[in-house]
Design a protein around this motif. Sequence first.
Motif, PDB file in Angstrom:
ATOM      1  N   ALA A  37      10.601  -1.229   1.900  1.00 33.63           N
ATOM      2  CA  ALA A  37       9.696  -0.089   1.711  1.00 33.63           C
ATOM      3  C   ALA A  37      10.283   1.200   2.264  1.00 33.63           C
ATOM      4  O   ALA A  37      10.045   2.274   1.723  1.00 33.63           O
ATOM      5  CB  ALA A  37       8.347  -0.389   2.367  1.00 33.63           C
ATOM      6  N   LYS A  38      11.056   1.110   3.350  1.00 29.18           N
ATOM      7  CA  LYS A  38      11.653   2.316   3.940  1.00 29.18           C
ATOM      8  C   LYS A  38      12.629   2.983   2.973  1.00 29.18           C
ATOM      9  O   LYS A  38      12.744   4.199   2.933  1.00 29.18           O
ATOM     10  CB  LYS A  38      12.358   1.975   5.248  1.00 29.18           C
ATOM     11  CG  LYS A  38      11.410   1.784   6.415  1.00 29.18           C
ATOM     12  CD  LYS A  38      12.161   1.653   7.718  1.00 29.18           C
ATOM     13  CE  LYS A  38      11.179   1.524   8.883  1.00 29.18           C
ATOM     14  NZ  LYS A  38      11.860   1.323  10.167  1.00 29.18           N
ATOM     15  N   ASN A  40      12.413   2.532  -0.288  1.00 30.78           N
ATOM     16  CA  ASN A  40      11.752   2.551  -1.595  1.00 30.78           C
ATOM     17  C   ASN A  40      12.456   1.654  -2.609  1.00 30.78           C
ATOM     18  O   ASN A  40      12.708   2.057  -3.740  1.00 30.78           O
ATOM     19  CB  ASN A  40      11.647   3.979  -2.144  1.00 30.78           C
ATOM     20  CG  ASN A  40      10.389   4.666  -1.683  1.00 30.78           C
ATOM     21  OD1 ASN A  40       9.369   4.017  -1.454  1.00 30.78           O
ATOM     22  ND2 ASN A  40      10.451   5.961  -1.523  1.00 30.78           N
ATOM     23  N   THR A  49       0.649   4.051  -6.852  1.00 35.13           N
ATOM     24  CA  THR A  49       0.303   5.047  -5.839  1.00 35.13           C
ATOM     25  C   THR A  49      -0.948   5.806  -6.300  1.00 35.13           C
ATOM     26  O   THR A  49      -1.205   5.901  -7.502  1.00 35.13           O
ATOM     27  CB  THR A  49       1.504   6.002  -5.597  1.00 35.13           C
ATOM     28  OG1 THR A  49       1.305   6.712  -4.380  1.00 35.13           O
ATOM     29  CG2 THR A  49       1.706   6.972  -6.744  1.00 35.13           C
ATOM     30  N   CYS A  67      10.005  -1.325 -11.624  1.00 33.43           N
ATOM     31  CA  CYS A  67      11.306  -1.266 -10.962  1.00 33.43           C
ATOM     32  C   CYS A  67      12.307  -2.214 -11.613  1.00 33.43           C
ATOM     33  O   CYS A  67      11.945  -3.276 -12.126  1.00 33.43           O
ATOM     34  CB  CYS A  67      11.171  -1.637  -9.493  1.00 33.43           C
ATOM     35  SG  CYS A  67       9.954  -0.635  -8.624  1.00 33.43           S
ATOM     36  N   ASP A  85      13.476   6.885  -9.290  1.00 33.58           N
ATOM     37  CA  ASP A  85      13.448   6.939  -7.820  1.00 33.58           C
ATOM     38  C   ASP A  85      12.809   8.209  -7.267  1.00 33.58           C
ATOM     39  O   ASP A  85      13.188   8.681  -6.195  1.00 33.58           O
ATOM     40  CB  ASP A  85      14.865   6.767  -7.257  1.00 33.58           C
ATOM     41  CG  ASP A  85      15.120   5.331  -6.841  1.00 33.58           C
ATOM     42  OD1 ASP A  85      14.169   4.527  -6.868  1.00 33.58           O
ATOM     43  OD2 ASP A  85      16.259   5.007  -6.495  1.00 33.58           O
ATOM     44  N   ASP A  86      11.869   8.772  -7.974  1.00 34.82           N
ATOM     45  CA  ASP A  86      11.153   9.956  -7.504  1.00 34.82           C
ATOM     46  C   ASP A  86       9.764   9.921  -8.121  1.00 34.82           C
ATOM     47  O   ASP A  86       9.432  10.707  -9.006  1.00 34.82           O
ATOM     48  CB  ASP A  86      11.920  11.226  -7.903  1.00 34.82           C
ATOM     49  CG  ASP A  86      11.282  12.475  -7.317  1.00 34.82           C
ATOM     50  OD1 ASP A  86      10.565  12.368  -6.305  1.00 34.82           O
ATOM     51  OD2 ASP A  86      11.489  13.562  -7.896  1.00 34.82           O
ATOM     52  N   GLY A  90       4.168  10.597  -5.281  1.00 40.48           N
ATOM     53  CA  GLY A  90       4.519  10.102  -3.954  1.00 40.48           C
ATOM     54  C   GLY A  90       4.967   8.652  -3.973  1.00 40.48           C
ATOM     55  O   GLY A  90       4.891   7.969  -4.993  1.00 40.48           O
ATOM     56  N   ASN A  91       5.454   8.219  -2.846  1.00 41.96           N
ATOM     57  CA  ASN A  91       5.979   6.861  -2.722  1.00 41.96           C
ATOM     58  C   ASN A  91       4.895   5.818  -2.973  1.00 41.96           C
ATOM     59  O   ASN A  91       3.711   6.072  -2.743  1.00 41.96           O
ATOM     60  CB  ASN A  91       6.571   6.652  -1.326  1.00 41.96           C
ATOM     61  CG  ASN A  91       7.813   7.484  -1.108  1.00 41.96           C
ATOM     62  OD1 ASN A  91       8.494   7.871  -2.056  1.00 41.96           O
ATOM     63  ND2 ASN A  91       8.110   7.788   0.141  1.00 41.96           N
ATOM     64  N   TYR A  95       2.450  -2.778  -4.271  1.00 44.63           N
ATOM     65  CA  TYR A  95       3.427  -3.367  -5.188  1.00 44.63           C
ATOM     66  C   TYR A  95       2.959  -4.754  -5.627  1.00 44.63           C
ATOM     67  O   TYR A  95       2.169  -5.411  -4.954  1.00 44.63           O
ATOM     68  CB  TYR A  95       4.808  -3.468  -4.529  1.00 44.63           C
ATOM     69  CG  TYR A  95       4.854  -4.459  -3.380  1.00 44.63           C
ATOM     70  CD1 TYR A  95       5.176  -5.804  -3.585  1.00 44.63           C
ATOM     71  CD2 TYR A  95       4.554  -4.061  -2.073  1.00 44.63           C
ATOM     72  CE1 TYR A  95       5.191  -6.713  -2.548  1.00 44.63           C
ATOM     73  CE2 TYR A  95       4.567  -4.962  -1.027  1.00 44.63           C
ATOM     74  CZ  TYR A  95       4.887  -6.286  -1.262  1.00 44.63           C
ATOM     75  OH  TYR A  95       4.893  -7.190  -0.232  1.00 44.63           O
ATOM     76  N   SER A 172      -1.141   2.655   4.050  1.00 43.79           N
ATOM     77  CA  SER A 172      -1.213   2.731   2.591  1.00 43.79           C
ATOM     78  C   SER A 172      -2.602   2.346   2.093  1.00 43.79           C
ATOM     79  O   SER A 172      -3.125   2.943   1.155  1.00 43.79           O
ATOM     80  CB  SER A 172      -0.165   1.803   1.971  1.00 43.79           C
ATOM     81  OG  SER A 172       1.125   2.220   2.312  1.00 43.79           O
TER      82      SER A 172
END
Length: 197
Positions: A37-38, A40, A49, A67, A85-86, A90-91, A95, A172
């Motif tokens: 997760a850090k 992504n 999200t 993904c 990857d953006d 937001g992240n 999942y 989250s």
Amino acid sequence: MSENSSTNRTEGDRTFYNMPSASGSNTNLYNGTKINAKENRYPHCIVWTPLPCLTWFLPFIGHMGICTTQGIIRDFAGPYYVSEDDMAFGNPVKYWQLDPSKAQNGKDSWDKAVHMASEEYKHRMHNLCCDNCHSHVAMALNLMHYNGSSSWNMVKLCFLMMIHGKYISFGSFLKTWLPFVIMVIIVVLIAYFTSSS
């Protein structure tokens, strides 16, 4: 998530990763790849999200991406644009990890389908109600015939994400549900004071 925050075990040719979940219990993730997760990285996952304002009123509605087997996020972020990857809003906060071996031709089919769906959606107008980020993910799953099905759609994905989606952290979970709870409290207080006056 740090490298030493999980303990691994191997049985035959299979590797299991014990990853702490938001509730503190361990979740066994198999397929030989780890969620990070850090960084992504969510290998062969559908990620989700919240959407500003909309999720506050309807917490099951949000923004979705899919993904690659390497964990690279692709999402239909707006008209004629699929980001890499953006994520547009937001992240990921949630999942759902799928099994790439359930794609018609395995791992290679997974990545090819994600690429093909993304290329197709680079030529589509975004429509919030009819052709959106969920539709992009559904097309990828249909192209790979995931789990032998070619009937994936936005409604099915929305429902299944509610059931199978795992929150990345307690924060989250709060990001998703706290605005909704605040809205409900405000509505209840307004109704109470209006009826008692």
